[in-house]
Design a protein around this motif. Structure first.
Motif, PDB file in Angstrom:
ATOM      1  N   TRP A   7       0.858  -1.180   0.000  1.00  0.00           N
ATOM      2  CA  TRP A   7       0.000   0.000   0.000  1.00  0.00           C
ATOM      3  C   TRP A   7       0.898   1.236   0.000  1.00  0.00           C
ATOM      4  CZ3 TRP A   7      -4.387  -1.942  -1.182  1.00  0.00           C
ATOM      5  CH2 TRP A   7      -4.797  -3.164  -0.635  1.00  0.00           C
ATOM      6  N   ARG A  10      -0.927   4.286   4.741  1.00  0.00           N
ATOM      7  CA  ARG A  10      -1.787   3.613   5.689  1.00  0.00           C
ATOM      8  C   ARG A  10      -3.256   3.849   5.358  1.00  0.00           C
ATOM      9  NH1 ARG A  10      -1.415   4.827  12.100  1.00  0.00           N
ATOM     10  NH2 ARG A  10      -2.966   3.284  12.714  1.00  0.00           N
ATOM     11  N   PHE A  13      -4.412   1.496   2.726  1.00  0.00           N
ATOM     12  CA  PHE A  13      -4.779   0.172   3.250  1.00  0.00           C
ATOM     13  C   PHE A  13      -6.152   0.213   3.918  1.00  0.00           C
ATOM     14  CE2 PHE A  13      -4.974  -2.175   7.329  1.00  0.00           C
ATOM     15  CZ  PHE A  13      -5.181  -3.448   6.809  1.00  0.00           C
ATOM     16  N   ARG A  66       0.190  -9.864   8.460  1.00  0.00           N
ATOM     17  CA  ARG A  66       1.333  -8.957   8.512  1.00  0.00           C
ATOM     18  C   ARG A  66       2.615  -9.702   8.837  1.00  0.00           C
ATOM     19  NH1 ARG A  66       1.755  -3.513  11.946  1.00  0.00           N
ATOM     20  NH2 ARG A  66       1.759  -4.960  13.685  1.00  0.00           N
ATOM     21  N   GLU A 162      -6.108   0.132  -4.834  1.00  0.00           N
ATOM     22  CA  GLU A 162      -6.026   1.297  -3.953  1.00  0.00           C
ATOM     23  C   GLU A 162      -6.653   2.526  -4.620  1.00  0.00           C
ATOM     24  OE1 GLU A 162      -2.224   1.718  -2.068  1.00  0.00           O
ATOM     25  OE2 GLU A 162      -2.674   3.732  -1.370  1.00  0.00           O
ATOM     26  N   TYR A 233      -4.738  -8.670   2.620  1.00  0.00           N
ATOM     27  CA  TYR A 233      -4.580  -7.214   2.630  1.00  0.00           C
ATOM     28  C   TYR A 233      -3.548  -6.770   3.675  1.00  0.00           C
ATOM     29  CZ  TYR A 233      -8.177  -5.800  -0.743  1.00  0.00           C
ATOM     30  OH  TYR A 233      -8.896  -5.569  -1.885  1.00  0.00           O
ATOM     31  N   SER A 234      -3.540  -7.410   4.833  1.00  0.00           N
ATOM     32  CA  SER A 234      -2.592  -6.950   5.852  1.00  0.00           C
ATOM     33  C   SER A 234      -1.179  -7.416   5.529  1.00  0.00           C
ATOM     34  CB  SER A 234      -3.019  -7.412   7.249  1.00  0.00           C
ATOM     35  OG  SER A 234      -3.182  -8.799   7.266  1.00  0.00           O
ATOM     36  N   TYR A 236       0.273  -6.741   2.898  1.00  0.00           N
ATOM     37  CA  TYR A 236       0.893  -5.633   2.166  1.00  0.00           C
ATOM     38  C   TYR A 236       1.135  -4.430   3.078  1.00  0.00           C
ATOM     39  CZ  TYR A 236      -0.980  -8.207  -1.882  1.00  0.00           C
ATOM     40  OH  TYR A 236      -1.287  -9.165  -2.808  1.00  0.00           O
ATOM     41  N   LEU A 237       1.061  -4.666   4.375  1.00  0.00           N
ATOM     42  CA  LEU A 237       1.049  -3.550   5.331  1.00  0.00           C
ATOM     43  C   LEU A 237       2.415  -3.322   5.959  1.00  0.00           C
ATOM     44  CD1 LEU A 237      -1.154  -1.732   6.462  1.00  0.00           C
ATOM     45  CD2 LEU A 237      -1.512  -3.374   8.272  1.00  0.00           C
ATOM     46  N   ASP A 246      -6.042   0.391  13.196  1.00  0.00           N
ATOM     47  CA  ASP A 246      -6.530   0.275  11.822  1.00  0.00           C
ATOM     48  C   ASP A 246      -7.809  -0.558  11.776  1.00  0.00           C
ATOM     49  OD1 ASP A 246      -4.267   1.641  11.238  1.00  0.00           O
ATOM     50  OD2 ASP A 246      -3.438   0.188   9.816  1.00  0.00           O
TER      51      ASP A 246
END
Ligand code: PFF
Length: 443
Positions: A7, A10, A13, A66, A162, A233-234, A236-237, A246
């Motif tokens: 992302w 933040r 995301f 993550r 995004e 998704y997380s 890519y955090l 978040d």
């Protein structure tokens, strides 16, 4: 893994995760499930399910994602628990099945945008639904919806997902608030609000068994939990974001959209006949709303706006559903993103065809996901926390200013409370599915 996209910010995301969470589930299922399950009584149980079960369970997906920094199947390997990879795989499978019917409903939304523009559904809303819900039009619209979804996912995480959600989420808010203000002026507004917002606790107690499974299923579905989406998704955090902060933002925004959708739908329904108009299957929601838009002043424009909102919401969710299987094949087999998206999209298209041929099949897909797959995956995620050691507690703590207490309470909550609540839901859900199979609801 240095070439793995991430992302850009933040906020990017959070918006993408909100985009996944906010979908047909919020604007279409939630108000109608609420209407057909006793109104405010359902709302209360749903809110409890979202905040006390859904939110903590979402943190499990976040810490795995993550820490694993990989697609949901491989993430378990990376954190040293490869024998749990099947849970990520089952979530990805759930995403696949869900997208197959979600896209059919997304196709309906296209037909209702067209119908609002031309006024086609105003004369006879039920007949219009019949003509677009199943058959060739439904298959074509399902294909169109999948084509758009594939196009966005093929562009990638930052350029596609995004960017698309950054535009769609604010759009959804602005349009829904506008529609809510308009709905407040309808003659049914106060009756609608009171049905929606005045809980009768007797109703909850007396209907516990019939309210809890849909409320819990709706909570998981709306938060995109049990689909491995939040793991993907997380992954890519950034390492130093606060996951609870978040996640909290995502849950709150998602809930606001659902509650706001109720502020549009209930006045509209009560302006034209009350909650009974909304009880029944997937189709009654479209029929009731379209009928209502046909009767109120300015309905054509407002109907058009409403269905555009619904389309944005559906697309920002469908791209996340496709991202999970796509991230798996691109990372695991080195397939290009474009090919992976196209291949998976085509497979989803084909699996969804039966759901576009009869709403009974669509209901079957829906119930398999809600009553069976989602509770199983969430239960397994909770079970995993017994085997993961304290790594997940450290991961939850990372990037936060939280001390030991909150993460430890969380650990025991997801170990003890979440699985019990989910097991009850699973039991009731399987019973419902079995009843549906034996009494001919589906086939
Ligand atoms: N949360 C979406 C909704 O409420 O419509 C549905 C959904 C989208 C579930 C994406 C899962 C998912 F991965």
């Amino acid at each position: 893994m240095s070439d793995r996209s991430a992302w850009t910010s933040r906020v990017g995301f959070i918006l993408a995760a909100v985009g996944s969470a906010v979908g047909l589930g919020n604007i279409w299922s939630f108000p109608f499930r609420t209407a057909s399950n006793g109104g405010a009584a359902f709302l209360v149980v749903y809110l409890v399910a979202v905040f006390l079960i859904g939110f903590p369970a979402m943190m499990i997906e976040f810490v795995i994602g993550r820490r694993g920094e990989q697609n949901p199947v491989h993430a378990f390997d990376r954190i040293g628990h490869g024998n749990w990879s099947f849970v990520g795989g089952l979530g990805a499978f759930t995403s696949f099945v869900t997208l197959a019917f979600y896209s059919v409903v997304g196709g309906w939304v296209f037909s209702y945008i067209a119908g609002s523009a031309t006024g086609a559904y105003f004369g006879d809303p039920a007949a219009y639904f019949g003509s677009v819900a199943s058959g060739p039009i439904a298959i074509g619209a399902h294909a169109l919806f999948m084509a758009v979804t594939v196009g966005i996912v093929a562009l990638g995480v930052t350029d596609g997902i995004e960017r698309a959600t950054k535009f769609m989420i604010p759009g959804i808010f602005v349009l829904l608030i506008g529609l809510g203000v308009w709905a407040a002026t309808l003659p049914g507004a106060s009756a609608g609000y009171s049905y929606y917002l005045t809980p009768d606790f007797g109703t909850i107690v007396n209907n516990f068994g019939s309210i809890v499974p849909p409320a819990m299923g709706q909570a998981f579905f709306t938060l995109s939990l049990g689909f491995s989406v939040m793991i993907a998704y997380s992954s890519y955090l950034d390492r130093d974001d606060s996951l609870p902060a978040d996640g909290g933002a995502i849950v709150v925004i998602n809930t606001l959209v659902a509650v706001l959708a109720g502020f549009v739908v209930f006045p509209v329904l009560f302006a034209t006949g009350g909650a009974e108009g909304a009880t029944g299957g997937s189709g009654t929601a479209f029929v009731a709303l379209a009928g209502a838009f046909g009767e109120v002043p300015g309905g054509q424009v407002l109907g058009l706006l409403f269905f555009v909102v619904l389309l944005f919401a559906a697309l920002s969710s469908s791209i996340s559903l496709l991202e999970v299987p796509v991230s798996f094949v691109t990372e695991q087999y080195g397939v290009s993103r474009a090919k992976g998206s196209l291949g998976m999209g085509t497979a989803v298209l084909l699996v969804g065809v039966p759901a576009a041929l009869g709403t009974n099949y669509l209901t079957f897909y829906n119930d398999v996901v809600f009553n069976l797959l989602l509770p199983i995956v969430v239960f397994l995620l909770a079970a995993f926390t017994w085997f993961s050691g304290r790594d997940i507690v450290d991961e939850l703590q990372r990037g936060t200013s939280l001390g030991e207490t909150f993460p430890t309470v969380w650990l025991w909550w997801v170990r003890l409370v979440v699985p019990v609540a989910v097991a009850v839901t699973l039991y009731l859900g399987v019973k419902g599915l079995y009843t549906g199979l034996t009494n001919g609801t589906y086939f």
